[in-house]
Design an enzyme around this catalytic site. Sequence first.
Site, PDB file in Angstrom:
ATOM      1  N   TYR A  79     -65.686 -45.563  37.243  1.00  0.00           N
ATOM      2  CA  TYR A  79     -65.761 -44.095  37.268  1.00  0.00           C
ATOM      3  C   TYR A  79     -66.189 -43.580  38.645  1.00  0.00           C
ATOM      4  O   TYR A  79     -66.064 -42.386  38.918  1.00  0.00           O
ATOM      5  CB  TYR A  79     -66.759 -43.579  36.235  1.00  0.00           C
ATOM      6  CG  TYR A  79     -66.450 -43.896  34.800  1.00  0.00           C
ATOM      7  CD1 TYR A  79     -65.247 -44.473  34.404  1.00  0.00           C
ATOM      8  CD2 TYR A  79     -67.402 -43.637  33.810  1.00  0.00           C
ATOM      9  CE1 TYR A  79     -64.997 -44.771  33.070  1.00  0.00           C
ATOM     10  CE2 TYR A  79     -67.149 -43.919  32.478  1.00  0.00           C
ATOM     11  CZ  TYR A  79     -65.959 -44.500  32.113  1.00  0.00           C
ATOM     12  OH  TYR A  79     -65.731 -44.792  30.785  1.00  0.00           O
ATOM     13  N   HIS A 102     -65.018 -54.061  30.432  1.00  0.00           N
ATOM     14  CA  HIS A 102     -64.312 -52.791  30.252  1.00  0.00           C
ATOM     15  C   HIS A 102     -63.029 -52.916  29.428  1.00  0.00           C
ATOM     16  O   HIS A 102     -62.719 -52.029  28.626  1.00  0.00           O
ATOM     17  CB  HIS A 102     -64.007 -52.172  31.617  1.00  0.00           C
ATOM     18  CG  HIS A 102     -63.982 -50.692  31.596  1.00  0.00           C
ATOM     19  ND1 HIS A 102     -64.455 -49.903  32.619  1.00  0.00           N
ATOM     20  CD2 HIS A 102     -63.533 -49.817  30.667  1.00  0.00           C
ATOM     21  CE1 HIS A 102     -64.308 -48.628  32.316  1.00  0.00           C
ATOM     22  NE2 HIS A 102     -63.740 -48.546  31.143  1.00  0.00           N
TER      23      HIS A 102
END
Length: 283
Positions: free
Chosen positions: A50, A111
């Site tokens: 991010y 992830h």
Amino acid sequence: MTDQPAAHVDGHAIPLLGFGTWQLEPDDARRMVREALRIGYRHIDTAWIYKNEAAVGAGIRDAIDEGLVRREDVWLTTKIWVAHFGHDALLRQAEESAASLGTTPDLLLLHWPKTSPAWEETLGALNAAKARGLTRSIGLSNFPSAEWRRAQSLSEARLVTNQVEYHPYLKLTKLLETARELGSSVTAWSPLAQGQVADDATLVEIGRAHGKTAAQVTLRWLIQQGVIAIPRTTKESRAAESFDVFDFELTPEEMDRIHALARPDGRLGDWLDKDFRWDDEWA
């Protein structure tokens, strides 16, 4: 950690309502994390990819410096990106994430599932990160049930959650059953279906009966399943609205009506590698 409803897994209490930071630019991430903690959130979610870990950490420190919260009362999650699944690379990223955040995360996730490097190496490194004090707990993100089971079989430590897309338009019966069988939990990203729930006639009608919005009804539906939800927004008013879900309860009939909204094409974000398949809930 907090007196809010929580998922209790492996000795940890993970608040069922968190604040997500996906796609938040650093300035927004810092501002909204601080504001979320002021509102009452005690669970913050971010990820290395991010590119806002430093801002998220700054937002937490802002709230601590202002006396709004203590660090020990905040559950902080981040994620290892798929390019860092090799043993040494994973440990380097875990160190980098902790440094960027300015604090040790409470939870470190893989992830997305990948076929390479070998899972034994990646899960071994994830456990090593925990053993070295780079995180308090470990888990997964976007793993179908079969891969979740395999990952747990290779992990010495409990994988305390699997963070996946979940909202009223998706059916996750098998994954929720897998979580129960493994003594773990499910965390819902995009819990409001990227805003699609706002105008849903069924959710609006149910909300009207409780004096709540469709979004609040959706978050309550997740919480009543014991699912952790991490809505995100750049608007302080929306963050406050999403947090105002602890003063009402949906009936079993209302829960069933929301479950019935699921549809085969309900998935909004599918970046799963072609080597894997989501659980087939519609066979």
